[in-house]
Design a protein around this motif. Structure first.
Motif, PDB file in Angstrom:
ATOM      1  N   THR A 148      41.877  92.465  42.091  1.00  0.00           N
ATOM      2  CA  THR A 148      43.265  92.684  42.502  1.00  0.00           C
ATOM      3  C   THR A 148      43.554  91.940  43.802  1.00  0.00           C
ATOM      4  O   THR A 148      44.594  91.284  43.928  1.00  0.00           O
ATOM      5  CB  THR A 148      43.537  94.189  42.685  1.00  0.00           C
ATOM      6  OG1 THR A 148      43.219  94.861  41.476  1.00  0.00           O
ATOM      7  CG2 THR A 148      44.974  94.444  43.061  1.00  0.00           C
ATOM      8  N   TYR A 149      42.639  92.022  44.762  1.00  0.00           N
ATOM      9  CA  TYR A 149      42.811  91.324  46.038  1.00  0.00           C
ATOM     10  C   TYR A 149      42.940  89.822  45.821  1.00  0.00           C
ATOM     11  O   TYR A 149      43.809  89.164  46.388  1.00  0.00           O
ATOM     12  CB  TYR A 149      41.633  91.629  46.961  1.00  0.00           C
ATOM     13  CG  TYR A 149      41.643  90.823  48.239  1.00  0.00           C
ATOM     14  CD1 TYR A 149      42.509  91.149  49.270  1.00  0.00           C
ATOM     15  CD2 TYR A 149      40.812  89.718  48.393  1.00  0.00           C
ATOM     16  CE1 TYR A 149      42.538  90.407  50.441  1.00  0.00           C
ATOM     17  CE2 TYR A 149      40.832  88.969  49.552  1.00  0.00           C
ATOM     18  CZ  TYR A 149      41.691  89.315  50.574  1.00  0.00           C
ATOM     19  OH  TYR A 149      41.726  88.577  51.726  1.00  0.00           O
ATOM     20  N   ASP A 150      42.075  89.266  44.974  1.00  0.00           N
ATOM     21  CA  ASP A 150      42.108  87.832  44.687  1.00  0.00           C
ATOM     22  C   ASP A 150      43.432  87.442  44.039  1.00  0.00           C
ATOM     23  O   ASP A 150      44.028  86.420  44.381  1.00  0.00           O
ATOM     24  CB  ASP A 150      40.939  87.458  43.781  1.00  0.00           C
ATOM     25  CG  ASP A 150      40.905  85.973  43.503  1.00  0.00           C
ATOM     26  OD1 ASP A 150      40.948  85.196  44.483  1.00  0.00           O
ATOM     27  OD2 ASP A 150      40.840  85.586  42.320  1.00  0.00           O
ATOM     28  N   THR A 151      43.918  88.247  43.119  1.00  0.00           N
ATOM     29  CA  THR A 151      45.180  87.959  42.434  1.00  0.00           C
ATOM     30  C   THR A 151      46.347  87.986  43.412  1.00  0.00           C
ATOM     31  O   THR A 151      47.192  87.090  43.411  1.00  0.00           O
ATOM     32  CB  THR A 151      45.421  88.983  41.303  1.00  0.00           C
ATOM     33  OG1 THR A 151      44.308  88.949  40.418  1.00  0.00           O
ATOM     34  CG2 THR A 151      46.693  88.669  40.552  1.00  0.00           C
ATOM     35  N   VAL A 152      46.382  88.993  44.266  1.00  0.00           N
ATOM     36  CA  VAL A 152      47.477  89.120  45.233  1.00  0.00           C
ATOM     37  C   VAL A 152      47.468  87.961  46.224  1.00  0.00           C
ATOM     38  O   VAL A 152      48.511  87.379  46.519  1.00  0.00           O
ATOM     39  CB  VAL A 152      47.398  90.482  45.967  1.00  0.00           C
ATOM     40  CG1 VAL A 152      48.337  90.521  47.155  1.00  0.00           C
ATOM     41  CG2 VAL A 152      47.693  91.619  45.010  1.00  0.00           C
ATOM     42  N   THR A 153      46.295  87.596  46.731  1.00  0.00           N
ATOM     43  CA  THR A 153      46.232  86.493  47.698  1.00  0.00           C
ATOM     44  C   THR A 153      46.596  85.164  47.039  1.00  0.00           C
ATOM     45  O   THR A 153      47.263  84.333  47.652  1.00  0.00           O
ATOM     46  CB  THR A 153      44.838  86.396  48.346  1.00  0.00           C
ATOM     47  OG1 THR A 153      43.849  86.275  47.344  1.00  0.00           O
ATOM     48  CG2 THR A 153      44.568  87.583  49.227  1.00  0.00           C
ATOM     49  N   THR A 154      46.186  84.952  45.799  1.00  0.00           N
ATOM     50  CA  THR A 154      46.529  83.717  45.092  1.00  0.00           C
ATOM     51  C   THR A 154      48.029  83.618  44.878  1.00  0.00           C
ATOM     52  O   THR A 154      48.630  82.562  45.109  1.00  0.00           O
ATOM     53  CB  THR A 154      45.795  83.655  43.734  1.00  0.00           C
ATOM     54  OG1 THR A 154      44.398  83.752  43.955  1.00  0.00           O
ATOM     55  CG2 THR A 154      46.104  82.366  43.015  1.00  0.00           C
ATOM     56  N   ILE A 155      48.649  84.706  44.467  1.00  0.00           N
ATOM     57  CA  ILE A 155      50.096  84.705  44.250  1.00  0.00           C
ATOM     58  C   ILE A 155      50.822  84.473  45.569  1.00  0.00           C
ATOM     59  O   ILE A 155      51.780  83.694  45.638  1.00  0.00           O
ATOM     60  CB  ILE A 155      50.542  86.018  43.575  1.00  0.00           C
ATOM     61  CG1 ILE A 155      50.034  86.059  42.137  1.00  0.00           C
ATOM     62  CG2 ILE A 155      52.057  86.168  43.611  1.00  0.00           C
ATOM     63  CD1 ILE A 155      50.255  87.375  41.439  1.00  0.00           C
ATOM     64  N   SER A 156      50.355  85.105  46.636  1.00  0.00           N
ATOM     65  CA  SER A 156      50.985  84.925  47.953  1.00  0.00           C
ATOM     66  C   SER A 156      50.872  83.479  48.419  1.00  0.00           C
ATOM     67  O   SER A 156      51.833  82.913  48.957  1.00  0.00           O
ATOM     68  CB  SER A 156      50.337  85.842  48.985  1.00  0.00           C
ATOM     69  OG  SER A 156      50.540  87.185  48.646  1.00  0.00           O
ATOM     70  N   LYS A 157      49.709  82.873  48.224  1.00  0.00           N
ATOM     71  CA  LYS A 157      49.528  81.473  48.619  1.00  0.00           C
ATOM     72  C   LYS A 157      50.421  80.550  47.804  1.00  0.00           C
ATOM     73  O   LYS A 157      50.981  79.587  48.340  1.00  0.00           O
ATOM     74  CB  LYS A 157      48.068  81.058  48.458  1.00  0.00           C
ATOM     75  CG  LYS A 157      47.162  81.638  49.506  1.00  0.00           C
ATOM     76  CD  LYS A 157      45.721  81.206  49.285  1.00  0.00           C
ATOM     77  CE  LYS A 157      44.785  81.872  50.265  1.00  0.00           C
ATOM     78  NZ  LYS A 157      43.388  81.507  50.017  1.00  0.00           N
ATOM     79  N   ASN A 158      50.568  80.821  46.510  1.00  0.00           N
ATOM     80  CA  ASN A 158      51.430  79.991  45.664  1.00  0.00           C
ATOM     81  C   ASN A 158      52.885  80.103  46.088  1.00  0.00           C
ATOM     82  O   ASN A 158      53.608  79.105  46.124  1.00  0.00           O
ATOM     83  CB  ASN A 158      51.276  80.378  44.199  1.00  0.00           C
ATOM     84  CG  ASN A 158      49.960  79.945  43.616  1.00  0.00           C
ATOM     85  OD1 ASN A 158      49.275  79.100  44.176  1.00  0.00           O
ATOM     86  ND2 ASN A 158      49.578  80.530  42.489  1.00  0.00           N
TER      87      ASN A 158
END
Length: 77
Positions: free
Chosen positions: A10-20
């Motif tokens: 979940t953390y990885d998904t949230v950070t990836t979406i935020s970076k995008n």
């Protein structure tokens, strides 16, 4: 153990979406700045001067805008 894995996923998904999202916003701001600089370079640099004015003020402004435009085109900031 499964909860830890799910939390990291979940953390990885949230950070990836935020970076995008941040990257898209930065690209949009960069494109807007390029468009503004391109418009500015197509106009006289100083009020009541002409486009290819050779006075020191216009030449310096034109050089600054051109340098900034080229840096943005090459991806620099």
């Amino acid at each position: 153990m499964f909860g830890l894995f799910l939390g990291l996923l979940t953390y990885d998904t949230v950070t990836t979406i935020s970076k995008n999202i941040q990257k898209k916003e930065d690209d949009a701001a960069r494109k807007k700045k390029l468009k503004d600089l391109q418009w500015r370079l197509s106009r006289p640099m100083t009020r009541n001067h002409y486009l290819d004015c050779k006075c020191l003020l216009c030449v310096r402004r034109r050089e600054d805008y051109t340098l900034e435009f080229n840096l943005l085109l090459n991806g620099g900031k």
